[in-house]
Design an enzyme around this catalytic site. Structure first.
Site, PDB file in Angstrom:
ATOM      1  N   LYS A 129       0.835  -1.195   0.000  1.00  0.00           N
ATOM      2  CA  LYS A 129       0.000   0.000   0.000  1.00  0.00           C
ATOM      3  C   LYS A 129       0.875   1.253   0.000  1.00  0.00           C
ATOM      4  CE  LYS A 129      -3.828   1.745   2.893  1.00  0.00           C
ATOM      5  NZ  LYS A 129      -4.601   1.414   4.122  1.00  0.00           N
ATOM      6  N   SER A 204      -9.215   1.693   2.580  1.00  0.00           N
ATOM      7  CA  SER A 204      -8.206   2.477   1.900  1.00  0.00           C
ATOM      8  C   SER A 204      -7.155   1.635   1.182  1.00  0.00           C
ATOM      9  CB  SER A 204      -7.524   3.411   2.899  1.00  0.00           C
ATOM     10  OG  SER A 204      -6.876   2.691   3.929  1.00  0.00           O
ATOM     11  N   SER A 228     -10.300  -0.954   6.307  1.00  0.00           N
ATOM     12  CA  SER A 228      -9.473  -0.662   5.134  1.00  0.00           C
ATOM     13  C   SER A 228      -8.722  -1.857   4.557  1.00  0.00           C
ATOM     14  CB  SER A 228      -8.471   0.451   5.455  1.00  0.00           C
ATOM     15  OG  SER A 228      -9.145   1.666   5.650  1.00  0.00           O
TER      16      SER A 228
END
Length: 526
Positions: A129, A204, A228
């Protein structure tokens, strides 16, 4: 506790207003050429191996690390233009590191067992990420104001995985400052779902969900403060594990937590194959691994299973769709048939206050009395705080550097004033869950009321996040498990929850569900 008439009327009014706003927003949003082109099917068999299997084959010299890394690079170059999941790559460095791995294996005299113990992911590709620091790579959190920011060190969790032999291929997209469930920002653009490019990939960790679901990576790193890891994993048909808080290091990711937000945040693995969850978590936990019982063999027949079909009468929250209800019922039926257990249906009226509990906990001061940094301040850094109303006006004429989701979240953060009584409700709910789950209980709970929504459609339905966010509040380990596809070819799934430090129970259940329901599906097949 049933909703009152006034609450029902408020809910209907809210739904009508939200639908009108959504229609207006979508009508006014600029539209590029929309493509729902099916992803190409996976052709290289190396892409269909788990990280565990790949590491074993690399150690045994049945395949080289260079071959594996090149296979994933080829797949990313083929698929990423369709899904926009990886926002910066390090392919040249990855191939050099893979070559060094192959040389190391040729020179190793201690045998395969020594390599497995010392370097369990030796030569295996990894995605990360973008909000995590990966040395030499962008780390902006999708914020235009942080454009050009490059990480000079690795985040601790990335360093642990690299030390275990994993080779990062690149970093993946996030929502602006990681605070929404659609991975879209004005720096990298919008990430799309591999099972339908008109659908969100989640957030996210949405770039991670998309890159893994599209078979462009096999294991990845995500983080979860309100869902997320689990939402992108659900929307993109993969496995994602939110560990017990405080186990995996959270340092050196954006945005930094403040107040007591660190109590809600967990960094964890996202994987296409359930058998990779356990070895990934062992590595990522680092010095804290002994706090978990990850080497303990789990006999599922000796566990107590529960199912919770919905959050009840939560105001402003959509009811769970029939296809997801049916998928969860099928899990119950399989558990009872295959294992001979009785799955008990439970209900907790306090769950209707889930959003209040999460929002209050996100705003709590730390133990020294310091309040968390406001979202408007985070949006403006390294400059002055952002004025959400001013940015909203700029956005109407296309002049804001911030996404509509970030602007609305900034406004909501200023306007929301949930009652502190939510903390008392939280304490009771935590006690109830501890009594229910103990050290041998496993709970099934929906991840989201619907399968992956279309782009922008989640914008005005923030309350649907309560299915994941409440489990951050309660501090419980959760594994998101895929359960096949619905009639539209979109992933179904369920959350598997256990008591604190009982991560091994949810992962063992995930491994069972993978065998029972097929796990990840190639989005390009048929």
């Amino acid at each position: 506790m049933a909703l009152s008439l006034v609450e029902r009327l408020l809910g209907l009014l809210y739904a009508a207003v939200i639908d009108a706003l959504l229609w207006l927003f979508c009508a006014l949003s600029p539209r590029g050429p929309e493509s729902n082109k099916r992803l190409p099917p996976v052709r290289d068999p190396l892409l269909l191996e788990s990280a565990t299997q790949l590491a074993q084959k690399i150690r045994r010299r049945e395949v080289s690390s260079v071959e594996v890394v090149q296979a994933y690079i080829d797949r990313i170059q083929e698929v990423n233009p369709l899904i926009n999941a990886m926002v910066q790559d390090r392919f040249s460095s990855a191939l050099q590191e893979a070559s060094q791995v192959d040389k190391l294996i040729e020179e190793e005299s201690g045998g395969e067992e020594v390599l497995e113990d010392r370097l369990p992911l030796l030569g295996v590709p990894l995605s990360v990420k973008e909000s995590f620091a990966v040395q030499g790579m962008a780390q902006t959190g999708g914020s235009v104001s942080k454009k050009g920011r490059v990480a000079t060190v690795d985040a601790p969790v990335v360093a642990l995985l690299k030390r275990a032999g994993a080779i990062p291929l690149g970093v993946t997209n996030v929502p602006e400052l990681c605070m929404w469930i659609e991975s879209h920002n004005h720096l990298y653009g919008m990430t799309k779902n591999p099972y339908g490019q008109d659908r969100i990939a989640g957030g996210s960790s949405g770039g991670e969900g998309s890159i893994l679901g599209g078979a462009c990576s096999v294991v990845g790193v995500g983080s979860d403060i309100g869902g997320s890891i689990r939402l992108p994993s659900f929307f993109c048909g993969i496995f994602g594990h939110k560990p017990t808080p405080g186990i995996v290091p959270n340092e050196n990711q954006l945005p930094p937590t403040s107040g007591r937000q660190g109590e809600l945040l967990s960094t964890g693995p996202m994987c296409r194959y359930a058998e990779d969850l356990l070895p990934m978590l062992k590595i990522m936990a680092g010095a804290n691994v002994d706090k978990l019982s990850l080497n303990k063999k789990v006999d599922l027949k000796k566990l107590r299973f529960f199912t919770l079909p919905s959050c009840g009468d939560a105001l402003f929250t959509n009811s769970v769709s029939e296809d997801l209800k049916q998928a969860q019922r099928k899990v119950v039926e399989r558990l009872e048939t295959d294992l001979g257990v009785k799955v008990e249906e439970v209900h907790f009226p306090e769950l209707k206050h889930s959003y209040d509990m999460w929002f209050v906990c996100m705003g709590l001061p730390d133990h020294d009395g310091n309040l968390p940094t406001s979202f408007s301040t985070l949006l403006g850094e390294p400059g002055p705080p952002v004025w959400p109303l001013w940015e909203l006006l700029k956005a109407v004429v296309g002049k804001s550097n911030h996404t509509m989701a970030s602007i609305l979240f900034g406004l909501l953060s200023k306007l929301m004033n949930p009652p502190l009584s939510a903390l008392k409700i939280k304490e009771k709910l935590q006690q109830d869950f501890e009594e229910l789950l103990g050290t041998d209980g496993v709970l099934l709970y929906p991840t989201f009321p619907r399968v992956a929504p279309k782009h922008h459609h989640a914008l005005f339905k923030i309350y649907d996040l309560i299915y994941t966010a409440i489990l951050n509040v309660l501090g419980l380990p959760v594994t998101q498990c895929p359960l096949g596809l619905n009639q539209d070819g979109l992933p179904l799934g369920v959350q598997v929850v256990a008591g604190k430090l009982q991560d091994h129970l949810t992962i063992a259940t995930a491994q069972y569900l993978e065998k029972a329901f097929g796990g990840w599906r190639d989005p390009g097949a048929n």
